[in-house]
Scaffold this motif. Structure first.
Motif, PDB file in Angstrom:
ATOM      1  N   GLU A 114      -5.535 -12.739 -23.613  1.00 39.69           N
ATOM      2  CA  GLU A 114      -4.500 -13.552 -22.983  1.00 39.69           C
ATOM      3  C   GLU A 114      -3.138 -13.262 -23.591  1.00 39.69           C
ATOM      4  O   GLU A 114      -3.029 -12.730 -24.690  1.00 39.69           O
ATOM      5  CB  GLU A 114      -4.819 -15.047 -23.046  1.00 39.69           C
ATOM      6  CG  GLU A 114      -4.805 -15.653 -24.421  1.00 39.69           C
ATOM      7  CD  GLU A 114      -5.217 -17.123 -24.409  1.00 39.69           C
ATOM      8  OE1 GLU A 114      -6.068 -17.523 -23.586  1.00 39.69           O
ATOM      9  OE2 GLU A 114      -4.677 -17.877 -25.236  1.00 39.69           O
ATOM     10  N   GLU A 131       4.993 -17.559 -13.142  1.00 34.79           N
ATOM     11  CA  GLU A 131       3.986 -18.278 -12.358  1.00 34.79           C
ATOM     12  C   GLU A 131       3.464 -17.413 -11.213  1.00 34.79           C
ATOM     13  O   GLU A 131       2.275 -17.428 -10.905  1.00 34.79           O
ATOM     14  CB  GLU A 131       4.555 -19.602 -11.850  1.00 34.79           C
ATOM     15  CG  GLU A 131       4.755 -20.602 -12.980  1.00 34.79           C
ATOM     16  CD  GLU A 131       5.595 -21.801 -12.608  1.00 34.79           C
ATOM     17  OE1 GLU A 131       5.981 -21.941 -11.422  1.00 34.79           O
ATOM     18  OE2 GLU A 131       5.886 -22.613 -13.515  1.00 34.79           O
ATOM     19  N   VAL A 136       0.538 -19.960 -16.446  1.00 33.89           N
ATOM     20  CA  VAL A 136       0.568 -21.406 -16.217  1.00 33.89           C
ATOM     21  C   VAL A 136       1.029 -22.128 -17.480  1.00 33.89           C
ATOM     22  O   VAL A 136       0.923 -21.592 -18.586  1.00 33.89           O
ATOM     23  CB  VAL A 136      -0.828 -21.936 -15.812  1.00 33.89           C
ATOM     24  CG1 VAL A 136      -1.288 -21.312 -14.497  1.00 33.89           C
ATOM     25  CG2 VAL A 136      -1.855 -21.685 -16.906  1.00 33.89           C
ATOM     26  N   GLU A 139      -3.235 -25.916 -18.578  1.00 34.14           N
ATOM     27  CA  GLU A 139      -4.527 -25.222 -18.628  1.00 34.14           C
ATOM     28  C   GLU A 139      -5.539 -25.884 -17.702  1.00 34.14           C
ATOM     29  O   GLU A 139      -5.460 -27.092 -17.450  1.00 34.14           O
ATOM     30  CB  GLU A 139      -5.069 -25.224 -20.065  1.00 34.14           C
ATOM     31  CG  GLU A 139      -4.295 -24.316 -20.996  1.00 34.14           C
ATOM     32  CD  GLU A 139      -4.923 -24.232 -22.371  1.00 34.14           C
ATOM     33  OE1 GLU A 139      -5.343 -23.121 -22.739  1.00 34.14           O
ATOM     34  OE2 GLU A 139      -4.997 -25.262 -23.059  1.00 34.14           O
ATOM     35  N   ASP A 140      -6.495 -25.080 -17.236  1.00 34.31           N
ATOM     36  CA  ASP A 140      -7.571 -25.615 -16.405  1.00 34.31           C
ATOM     37  C   ASP A 140      -8.248 -26.777 -17.126  1.00 34.31           C
ATOM     38  O   ASP A 140      -8.498 -26.717 -18.332  1.00 34.31           O
ATOM     39  CB  ASP A 140      -8.616 -24.525 -16.115  1.00 34.31           C
ATOM     40  CG  ASP A 140      -8.140 -23.511 -15.096  1.00 34.31           C
ATOM     41  OD1 ASP A 140      -7.182 -23.817 -14.353  1.00 34.31           O
ATOM     42  OD2 ASP A 140      -8.714 -22.406 -15.052  1.00 34.31           O
ATOM     43  N   GLY A 141      -8.527 -27.821 -16.384  1.00 32.36           N
ATOM     44  CA  GLY A 141      -9.220 -28.972 -16.943  1.00 32.36           C
ATOM     45  C   GLY A 141      -8.313 -29.981 -17.626  1.00 32.36           C
ATOM     46  O   GLY A 141      -8.793 -30.982 -18.159  1.00 32.36           O
ATOM     47  N   THR A 142      -7.009 -29.731 -17.627  1.00 34.04           N
ATOM     48  CA  THR A 142      -6.073 -30.691 -18.220  1.00 34.04           C
ATOM     49  C   THR A 142      -5.054 -31.115 -17.166  1.00 34.04           C
ATOM     50  O   THR A 142      -4.914 -30.474 -16.129  1.00 34.04           O
ATOM     51  CB  THR A 142      -5.317 -30.101 -19.432  1.00 34.04           C
ATOM     52  OG1 THR A 142      -4.449 -29.046 -18.980  1.00 34.04           O
ATOM     53  CG2 THR A 142      -6.282 -29.556 -20.479  1.00 34.04           C
ATOM     54  N   ASP A 143      -4.339 -32.184 -17.467  1.00 36.55           N
ATOM     55  CA  ASP A 143      -3.297 -32.642 -16.538  1.00 36.55           C
ATOM     56  C   ASP A 143      -1.960 -32.803 -17.266  1.00 36.55           C
ATOM     57  O   ASP A 143      -1.124 -33.602 -16.859  1.00 36.55           O
ATOM     58  CB  ASP A 143      -3.712 -33.945 -15.847  1.00 36.55           C
ATOM     59  CG  ASP A 143      -3.929 -35.084 -16.828  1.00 36.55           C
ATOM     60  OD1 ASP A 143      -3.869 -34.845 -18.058  1.00 36.55           O
ATOM     61  OD2 ASP A 143      -4.165 -36.221 -16.374  1.00 36.55           O
TER      62      ASP A 143
END
Length: 156
Positions: A114, A131, A136, A139-143
Motif C-alpha cells: 500500500e 480519489e 481513500v 478505510e473499509d469497515g469504518t465511518d
C-alpha cells in the motif's frame, strides 16, 4: 511525448528545481535549490527512496518522491508518496497519472502492498486526483476519516 522514468542521482538538481517550483507556486517556505540538490543527492543513494521524473522534449515537467519504510502490519514496506508535482501548464494531460502509476509499480516491485499520501484538506483538486486513482481517507469497515498529525520530535 512525455517520458516517465525512475530518476537517478544525476537528476538531483532537476528534481530540486522542480520541488522549489512546486513550493513557490503554493507559497510554501522552501530551501534554496542548492540545499535541495544536496538532499536529493543523498536520498537518491538510498535503496528505500524512489524518485520518478517526467520529461517532455528533454525538459523536466514533473516528478514524485516515494519513501519506503518497514511496516509491522505486513511483510513488505509501506510506500509514502512525499511529493508529486506537474508543471502548471501541463496539468490535466495525464502526466500526473503516468508519474503515479510508475511510483506504484516501483513500490510494488519492492514489496509494498500500500501507499500513503498526505493531502491538505483544502486542496480539492489534489484530493480528487488521488480519489480517482483509488486512494481513500476512510478505510473499509469504518465511518471516520484518517488524519495526519505533525509534531516535533522532542517533547515540550
Amino acid at each position: 511525448m512525455t517520458i516517465v522514468r525512475r530518476a537517478a542521482t544525476a537528476d538531483a538538481e532537476v528534481l530540486a528545481r522542480l520541488l522549489w517550483d512546486f513550493n513557490t507556486e503554493f507559497e510554501t517556505e522552501v530551501d534554496d535549490v542548492d540545499v535541495l540538490t544536496g538532499r536529493f543527492t543523498r536520498l537518491l543513494g538510498l535503496d528505500e527512496v524512489v524518485a520518478v521524473l517526467a520529461e517532455d522534449d528533454r525538459a523536466a515537467v514533473g516528478f514524485a518522491l516515494v519513501v519506503l519504510r518497514p511496516a509491522i502490519w505486513f511483510d513488505g514496506p509501506v510506500a509514502q508518496l512525499d511529493e508529486l508535482y506537474v508543471v502548471p501548464h501541463l496539468r490535466d494531460r495525464g502526466i500526473g497519472t503516468q508519474v503515479l502509476d510508475l511510483c506504484r509499480g516501483l513500490a510494488a516491485e519492492q514489496g509494498a502492498p500500500e501507499m500513503h499520501i498526505n493531502v491538505d484538506e483544502v486542496d480539492a483538486d489534489t484530493r480528487r486526483f488521488y480519489e480517482r486513482h483509488g486512494f481513500v481517507n476512510v478505510e473499509d469497515g469504518t465511518d471516520y476519516r484518517m488524519l495526519c498529525y505533525v509534531g516535533p520530535t522532542s517533547a515540550s
